[in-house]
Design a protein around this motif. Sequence first.
Motif, mmCIF file in Angstrom:
data_model
loop_
_atom_site.group_PDB
_atom_site.id
_atom_site.type_symbol
_atom_site.label_atom_id
_atom_site.label_comp_id
_atom_site.label_asym_id
_atom_site.label_seq_id
_atom_site.Cartn_x
_atom_site.Cartn_y
_atom_site.Cartn_z
ATOM 1 N N GLY A 1 0.783 -1.238 0.000
ATOM 2 C CA GLY A 1 0.000 0.000 0.000
ATOM 3 C C GLY A 1 0.811 1.282 0.000
ATOM 4 N N ASN A 2 0.278 2.285 -0.655
ATOM 5 C CA ASN A 2 0.940 3.584 -0.675
ATOM 6 C C ASN A 2 0.403 4.449 0.443
ATOM 7 O OD1 ASN A 2 2.959 3.669 -2.473
ATOM 8 N ND2 ASN A 2 1.684 4.266 -4.213
ATOM 9 N N ARG A 3 0.922 4.226 1.590
ATOM 10 C CA ARG A 3 0.413 4.938 2.747
ATOM 11 C C ARG A 3 0.962 6.360 2.773
ATOM 12 N NH1 ARG A 3 -1.518 0.444 5.715
ATOM 13 N NH2 ARG A 3 -1.605 1.424 7.740
ATOM 14 N N PRO A 4 0.211 7.284 3.366
ATOM 15 C CA PRO A 4 0.669 8.673 3.428
ATOM 16 C C PRO A 4 1.895 8.812 4.328
ATOM 17 C CG PRO A 4 -1.295 8.337 4.759
ATOM 18 C CD PRO A 4 -1.079 7.073 3.995
ATOM 19 N N VAL B 1 0.856 14.542 6.051
ATOM 20 C CA VAL B 1 0.188 14.976 7.272
ATOM 21 C C VAL B 1 0.486 16.438 7.553
ATOM 22 C CG1 VAL B 1 0.041 14.644 9.773
ATOM 23 C CG2 VAL B 1 0.231 12.660 8.259
ATOM 24 N N ALA B 2 1.754 16.799 7.415
ATOM 25 C CA ALA B 2 2.165 18.177 7.694
ATOM 26 C C ALA B 2 1.424 19.149 6.772
ATOM 27 C CB ALA B 2 3.672 18.311 7.510
ATOM 28 N N LYS B 3 1.384 18.797 5.510
ATOM 29 C CA LYS B 3 0.680 19.646 4.544
ATOM 30 C C LYS B 3 -0.786 19.794 4.928
ATOM 31 C CE LYS B 3 3.328 19.175 0.304
ATOM 32 N NZ LYS B 3 3.619 18.049 -0.602
ATOM 33 N N VAL C 1 -2.580 18.379 14.073
ATOM 34 C CA VAL C 1 -1.753 17.361 13.424
ATOM 35 C C VAL C 1 -2.338 15.972 13.650
ATOM 36 C CG1 VAL C 1 0.504 16.260 13.391
ATOM 37 C CG2 VAL C 1 0.331 18.742 13.562
ATOM 38 N N SER C 2 -2.745 15.717 14.879
ATOM 39 C CA SER C 2 -3.309 14.401 15.173
ATOM 40 C C SER C 2 -4.527 14.136 14.302
ATOM 41 C CB SER C 2 -3.724 14.327 16.646
ATOM 42 O OG SER C 2 -2.629 14.658 17.468
ATOM 43 N N LYS C 3 -5.346 15.156 14.179
ATOM 44 C CA LYS C 3 -6.553 14.994 13.373
ATOM 45 C C LYS C 3 -6.178 14.690 11.914
ATOM 46 C CE LYS C 3 -10.847 17.347 11.967
ATOM 47 N NZ LYS C 3 -10.901 16.338 10.944
ATOM 48 N N ALA C 4 -5.238 15.458 11.404
ATOM 49 C CA ALA C 4 -4.805 15.239 10.024
ATOM 50 C C ALA C 4 -4.278 13.813 9.861
ATOM 51 C CB ALA C 4 -3.734 16.253 9.644
ATOM 52 N N ALA C 5 -3.495 13.376 10.835
ATOM 53 C CA ALA C 5 -2.920 12.029 10.766
ATOM 54 C C ALA C 5 -4.037 10.990 10.754
ATOM 55 C CB ALA C 5 -1.984 11.799 11.950
ATOM 56 N N ARG C 6 -4.995 11.200 11.623
ATOM 57 C CA ARG C 6 -6.096 10.243 11.707
ATOM 58 C C ARG C 6 -6.889 10.245 10.397
ATOM 59 N NH1 ARG C 6 -9.340 12.339 15.290
ATOM 60 N NH2 ARG C 6 -7.525 12.971 16.533
ATOM 61 N N ASP C 7 -7.189 11.445 9.928
ATOM 62 C CA ASP C 7 -7.992 11.547 8.702
ATOM 63 C C ASP C 7 -7.313 10.844 7.523
ATOM 64 O OD1 ASP C 7 -9.761 12.933 10.164
ATOM 65 O OD2 ASP C 7 -9.315 14.906 9.315
ATOM 66 N N GLY D 1 -5.193 8.477 7.760
ATOM 67 C CA GLY D 1 -4.813 7.103 8.053
ATOM 68 C C GLY D 1 -3.309 6.929 8.087
ATOM 69 N N TYR D 2 -2.653 7.947 8.608
ATOM 70 C CA TYR D 2 -1.190 7.899 8.648
ATOM 71 C C TYR D 2 -0.687 6.889 9.669
ATOM 72 C CZ TYR D 2 3.564 9.239 9.914
ATOM 73 O OH TYR D 2 4.889 9.220 10.206
ATOM 74 N N THR D 3 0.305 6.105 9.264
ATOM 75 C CA THR D 3 1.041 5.306 10.241
ATOM 76 C C THR D 3 2.519 5.515 9.970
ATOM 77 O OG1 THR D 3 1.020 3.395 8.790
ATOM 78 C CG2 THR D 3 -0.668 3.467 10.498
ATOM 79 N N ILE D 4 3.265 5.549 11.027
ATOM 80 C CA ILE D 4 4.676 5.852 10.872
ATOM 81 C C ILE D 4 5.394 4.741 10.113
ATOM 82 C CG2 ILE D 4 5.481 4.717 12.957
ATOM 83 C CD1 ILE D 4 7.273 7.128 13.376
#
Lengths: 339, 339
Positions: free
Chosen positions: B2-5, B10-12, B41-47, B49-52
């Motif tokens: 998968g092409n995960r973000p 997230v920063a953008k 930032v947390s919200k953006a990450a959640r939206d 679906g960011y995972t490190i």
Amino acid sequence: MGNRPTLIDVAKAAGVHLSTASRALNESTSAQISPETVKKVSKAARDLGYTINTVARGLRTKRTQTIGVIVPDLTNPIFPPIVRGIDSFLGPRGYSVLVVNTDNDPESERNHFESLMRRQVDGLIIATGHTDKIILANYHNQGITAVMVNREAAGAPYPAVVGDDASGINLGVAHLAALGHKKLLHLTGPAESSTSRTRAQAFSAACKNHGLQGKIIKCSAYSIDAGQSAMDKFLNQNLHTITGVVAGNDLLALGVYHSLRAHGLKCPQDVSVIGFNNMPFANDFQPPLTTIDAPHYEMGVQAARIILNEIEGEASSPVKIMLPVTLIVRGSTAVAKKI
Amino acid sequence: MGNRPTLIDVAKAAGVHLSTASRALNESTSAQISPETVKKVSKAARDLGYTINTVARGLRTKRTQTIGVIVPDLTNPIFPPIVRGIDSFLGPRGYSVLVVNTDNDPESERNHFESLMRRQVDGLIIATGHTDKIILANYHNQGITAVMVNREAAGAPYPAVVGDDASGINLGVAHLAALGHKKLLHLTGPAESSTSRTRAQAFSAACKNHGLQGKIIKCSAYSIDAGQSAMDKFLNQNLHTITGVVAGNDLLALGVYHSLRAHGLKCPQDVSVIGFNNMPFANDFQPPLTTIDAPHYEMGVQAARIILNEIEGEASSPVKIMLPVTLIVRGSTAVAKKI
DNA sequence: CTAAATCCTGCAATCGATTGCACAGATGTA
DNA sequence: TACATCTGTGCAATCGATTGCAGGATTTAG
């Protein structure tokens, strides 16, 4: 951990550029570099004790050469052979295996899945019965490559490697029929699992074929305790109504052993019992367990072969590989008792 | 896959700089960032679906949060509980486990060790008996953090978590003595293994203490076959010279079962047998095996605890943790027969 | 009201490899 | 001899994060 030399150190020692060193050391690019340079770099690498940093490589190439293996519980004896089969195929090809246990808990499965994704595994080998089709379709949409092993999800978008459950059950029922049994019982595992359904259906069909009476009772899990309590419940209201048991797997069969003993019944004199899997030490049980041998190690090997193919070659269609099983006759089955 | 973000996405999305996003998402640095920004930032990450990406992080931090576990053979039933113990402690703390099987082959062990190093594991948990002190000292000099489990190497530079072998053997011998046995036999495992030596010595000492006659024979491996052939060899020239056997582990005990049967001897009527480990299903053998229960799961937990401490805290001195064992009396031991 | 301290955030280097591209020199072709 | 092709190597961007440092804004102190 140790401060191992990097590619820069090797390049310096060999008096070449970093990129040249990289190409010289890489199987697939070393042809671009002159033989003497390759030799020089290799020597420098050897002298310094250089080993590649797969983390750095993985970041650049987006390949970690790591496969995630999802099992319910490694202490269930059928899984270690599968894992070793996987490992034996993947290891020599430069891949490592990350094993996670879900205990059949969806929450835990999700967490472990996320953890594997974070670690950028190249693919997944899934041996959990619980994973449902929706989740699998979801994985597939995310572009995740995976293979199912020992479980199949009909209609799932992934290849599967399974034992031939139906013919295994057939062999078992036929064996009991040949011993004169007329009334059989099947202990089936959790309904979520595809194997449970396949085996239960095969049991019904086989009984019909042989003109036998076949009852089915459900177990809440593939465990000794679940088998024992299901069998207890059955025997409490149906003592002396069956002479043969085909258990959904060896653990359930063991539960049946315990239950029979608690009810004063002897195996195989009063009741014959057949397991499934031929788990390690099945030959050392009391009595030695007649069971269906499923080639777990080989299943692991095949699953590994397929996933490697999908990763390195082009994606094949979701094939299903069905491995043959055999009946192992031991001491838990005997001529039917008159009831 | 998968092409995960990535963090940039997230920063953008959150309208902040990459580094701010990194700090916001990181437990230990989020205090540096204003609460509203963290929330954004947390919200953006959640939206998204960011995972490190732990590979990228690992490259930068030189920590992969991965532990290598070296076992001889995962299909040996004592290892899965150890591995699960390790995993149960490490998993919730963000670590994953890379398990490798060496089959007690030094060449294979070296290869796997190198593979784990290339993968930049943060530490090693070693459960192989074979690894000798020189290799371990070598590891230690390279700055590798490791912990031994179920095996100890006296004088090795690493902490060890073991069962209390000596008192386990004592319990076994005492049990047989109480049943009136006078002449005992001990099957010891390969001499390279520390457990073998410890148990054999404890056996001799215990026999002396109880005024019993104790013989010892060697087995080439900790396997059923090795136990059987060693016992065969013994019985062929020493039939009816002993009434009790203390096996080096459960697998050897199972080999003894087979051998006794082949020689027309009954367990426990003719010969009592005690195993070691209380492996899974020992209760289902024929007869149910009296054995010493070693807390393998707990050993895994403790080993994991120690290694995490060494990695994250400061290096402690090479402690040795000895976990208590207990005698589980089942059906393989009985009052001594007159010989 | 000014200087110092504090709080946030951004900039840019860095981890250790891989790889597209450029280019110099050697070789081949006409 | 002139030009095209090929070979071998170096340059620099890149993968996706973390983190020391700098500096603007805001608060606190004197």
